[in-house]
Scaffold this active site. Structure first.
Site, PDB file in Angstrom:
ATOM      1  N   THR A  47      51.750 -19.128  -7.967  1.00 53.21           N
ATOM      2  CA  THR A  47      52.219 -20.399  -8.506  1.00 53.21           C
ATOM      3  C   THR A  47      51.631 -20.710  -9.871  1.00 53.21           C
ATOM      4  O   THR A  47      52.354 -21.043 -10.820  1.00 53.21           O
ATOM      5  CB  THR A  47      51.865 -21.543  -7.536  1.00 53.21           C
ATOM      6  OG1 THR A  47      52.292 -21.201  -6.230  1.00 53.21           O
ATOM      7  CG2 THR A  47      52.526 -22.840  -7.967  1.00 53.21           C
ATOM      8  N   THR A  48      50.305 -20.615  -9.994  1.00 58.11           N
ATOM      9  CA  THR A  48      49.633 -20.966 -11.244  1.00 58.11           C
ATOM     10  C   THR A  48      50.016 -20.015 -12.372  1.00 58.11           C
ATOM     11  O   THR A  48      49.927 -20.365 -13.547  1.00 58.11           O
ATOM     12  CB  THR A  48      48.102 -20.983 -11.033  1.00 58.11           C
ATOM     13  OG1 THR A  48      47.802 -21.878  -9.950  1.00 58.11           O
ATOM     14  CG2 THR A  48      47.368 -21.443 -12.272  1.00 58.11           C
ATOM     15  N   TYR A 110      61.835 -25.320   0.675  1.00 58.61           N
ATOM     16  CA  TYR A 110      63.143 -25.990   0.571  1.00 58.61           C
ATOM     17  C   TYR A 110      63.946 -25.995   1.866  1.00 58.61           C
ATOM     18  O   TYR A 110      64.430 -27.039   2.287  1.00 58.61           O
ATOM     19  CB  TYR A 110      63.991 -25.390  -0.570  1.00 58.61           C
ATOM     20  CG  TYR A 110      65.274 -26.166  -0.808  1.00 58.61           C
ATOM     21  CD1 TYR A 110      65.236 -27.418  -1.408  1.00 58.61           C
ATOM     22  CD2 TYR A 110      66.512 -25.652  -0.410  1.00 58.61           C
ATOM     23  CE1 TYR A 110      66.403 -28.138  -1.604  1.00 58.61           C
ATOM     24  CE2 TYR A 110      67.684 -26.369  -0.601  1.00 58.61           C
ATOM     25  CZ  TYR A 110      67.627 -27.611  -1.201  1.00 58.61           C
ATOM     26  OH  TYR A 110      68.771 -28.330  -1.389  1.00 58.61           O
ATOM     27  N   TYR A 136      49.903 -18.477   2.711  1.00 60.10           N
ATOM     28  CA  TYR A 136      49.673 -19.576   1.765  1.00 60.10           C
ATOM     29  C   TYR A 136      50.395 -20.817   2.262  1.00 60.10           C
ATOM     30  O   TYR A 136      51.613 -20.889   2.239  1.00 60.10           O
ATOM     31  CB  TYR A 136      50.157 -19.176   0.373  1.00 60.10           C
ATOM     32  CG  TYR A 136      49.936 -20.205  -0.721  1.00 60.10           C
ATOM     33  CD1 TYR A 136      49.069 -21.281  -0.568  1.00 60.10           C
ATOM     34  CD2 TYR A 136      50.607 -20.085  -1.942  1.00 60.10           C
ATOM     35  CE1 TYR A 136      48.879 -22.201  -1.576  1.00 60.10           C
ATOM     36  CE2 TYR A 136      50.418 -21.004  -2.955  1.00 60.10           C
ATOM     37  CZ  TYR A 136      49.556 -22.061  -2.777  1.00 60.10           C
ATOM     38  OH  TYR A 136      49.366 -22.983  -3.775  1.00 60.10           O
ATOM     39  N   ARG A 141      54.141 -28.505  -1.936  1.00 61.65           N
ATOM     40  CA  ARG A 141      55.117 -27.768  -2.746  1.00 61.65           C
ATOM     41  C   ARG A 141      56.296 -27.262  -1.921  1.00 61.65           C
ATOM     42  O   ARG A 141      57.421 -27.209  -2.403  1.00 61.65           O
ATOM     43  CB  ARG A 141      54.452 -26.576  -3.444  1.00 61.65           C
ATOM     44  CG  ARG A 141      53.596 -26.963  -4.647  1.00 61.65           C
ATOM     45  CD  ARG A 141      53.062 -25.707  -5.324  1.00 61.65           C
ATOM     46  NE  ARG A 141      52.284 -26.011  -6.511  1.00 61.65           N
ATOM     47  CZ  ARG A 141      52.780 -26.104  -7.739  1.00 61.65           C
ATOM     48  NH1 ARG A 141      54.066 -25.933  -7.930  1.00 61.65           N
ATOM     49  NH2 ARG A 141      51.997 -26.367  -8.764  1.00 61.65           N
ATOM     50  N   LYS A 165      45.324 -19.041   2.710  1.00 58.68           N
ATOM     51  CA  LYS A 165      44.981 -19.982   1.648  1.00 58.68           C
ATOM     52  C   LYS A 165      45.503 -21.334   2.110  1.00 58.68           C
ATOM     53  O   LYS A 165      46.704 -21.580   2.112  1.00 58.68           O
ATOM     54  CB  LYS A 165      45.621 -19.573   0.320  1.00 58.68           C
ATOM     55  CG  LYS A 165      45.349 -20.556  -0.819  1.00 58.68           C
ATOM     56  CD  LYS A 165      46.109 -20.168  -2.084  1.00 58.68           C
ATOM     57  CE  LYS A 165      45.877 -21.202  -3.191  1.00 58.68           C
ATOM     58  NZ  LYS A 165      46.687 -20.903  -4.413  1.00 58.68           N
ATOM     59  N   ILE A 207      40.803 -19.889  -3.681  1.00 56.21           N
ATOM     60  CA  ILE A 207      41.673 -19.372  -4.733  1.00 56.21           C
ATOM     61  C   ILE A 207      41.850 -20.539  -5.687  1.00 56.21           C
ATOM     62  O   ILE A 207      42.567 -21.497  -5.404  1.00 56.21           O
ATOM     63  CB  ILE A 207      43.004 -18.854  -4.180  1.00 56.21           C
ATOM     64  CG1 ILE A 207      42.737 -17.676  -3.237  1.00 56.21           C
ATOM     65  CG2 ILE A 207      43.935 -18.425  -5.317  1.00 56.21           C
ATOM     66  CD1 ILE A 207      43.975 -17.133  -2.546  1.00 56.21           C
TER      67      ILE A 207
END
Length: 294
Positions: A47-48, A110, A136, A141, A165, A207
């Protein structure tokens, strides 16, 4: 299969040039900066790293570049997930994962599967690769929460699912996972601001987003806590309290890129639909950085 992703993991950013291309010169310097200042592993192309905005060609080229630069000095965890199970499996079967030590796979976003759907999704992914998998969970999100019972069920049934995570924002959920998990399954913090209490609960690392800019200080906090020196670790945690919120107020990685730009580590450029932080946020970040006197 044992989890090798412990301590300070960096959710690595992808720096860009003014023309929008990947800034490999800055990426070289950022990787060296991480490895010289306490990073235990790198989490790349997640993501980052603004991975949804990279082309397939860039995704491959960035991976190859990082593998070459790191040269085996620390483990590499690579993002590979999505909300189309078949597409994720196809990537796992066809992409060149040479030099990669594990997969970080986010909960399907989603389409909001049930807990059984989440279980079957990750079970199918685990069966498609021999690499260790770190789940994760980031409901803010994805719109769906991987519940502790599903996490522990996956950990028990899939040998190569080695860690999670956990970024639900719930210490209670973290504690429930740690209480119920198999002995060889581990928890990593996915929230910088909760890393201190999560390690106190039994997490084995983080993380980190803030670690892109301040790996030496964040790594020291983690190591102090591992040694049971909680008071000293808490002092470092409290030094970063203002930054924790500022880095996310205008979205991630906009905040950390603004911070890194203030430090001269990269250009303050993101790819649409992401944009840089507001001027007021950037000014606050600059002031906090100045006050830290690092």
């Amino acid at each position: 299969m044992q989890n090798i992703f412990r301590g300070l993991g960096i959710a690595l950013v992808t720096p860009f040039n003014e023309d929008g291309t990947v800034d490999y010169e800055s990426l070289t310097n950022i990787i060296a900066y991480q490895l010289d200042n306490g990073a235990d592993f790198l989490c790349i192309l997640a993501t980052t790293g603004e991975t949804p905005c990279l082309s397939p060609k860039e995704y491959y080229e960035v991976k190859q570049f990082i593998v070459k630069q790191v040269a085996g000095r620390v483990p590499l965890l690579m993002g590979c997930g999505g909300n189309n199970t078949a597409a994720v499996i196809e990537t796992l079967k066809t992409f060149d994962f040479s030099g990669i030590d594990g997969i970080l796979s986010v909960c399907p976003y989603y389409n909001k599967p049930s807990q059984e759907g989440l279980y079957q999704h990750f079970k199918a992914i685990a069966a498609a690769t021999k690499l260790p998998i770190v789940l994760y969970n980031v409901p803010g999100r994805t719109g769906i929460n991987l519940k502790p019972e599903t996490t522990c069920r996956l950990a028990a049934d899939c040998d190569n699912i080695v860690a999670i995570k956990e970024a639900s924002g719930s210490i209670e959920q973290v504690d429930e996972i740690i209480k119920r998990k198999p002995a060889d399954f581990e928890v990593l913090s996915g929230d910088d601001s909760l890393t201190f209490p999560m390690i106190a609960c039994g997490a084995v690392g983080v993380i980190s987003v803030i670690g892109n800019a301040l790996p030496k200080e964040f790594s020291r906090m983690i190591r102090l806590e591992f040694r049971g020196e909680f008071e000293a670790a808490q002092k470092i945690h409290h030094k970063f309290t203002d930054l924790y919120s500022l880095l996310f107020v205008d979205g991630n990685p906009a905040g950390v890129k603004a911070l890194m730009n203030e430090m001269g580590l990269l250009k303050n450029i993101l790819r649409l639909p992401l944009v840089p932080t507001r001027l007021t946020t950037r000014q606050k970040i600059a002031q906090v950085l100045k006050d830290l006197k690092l």
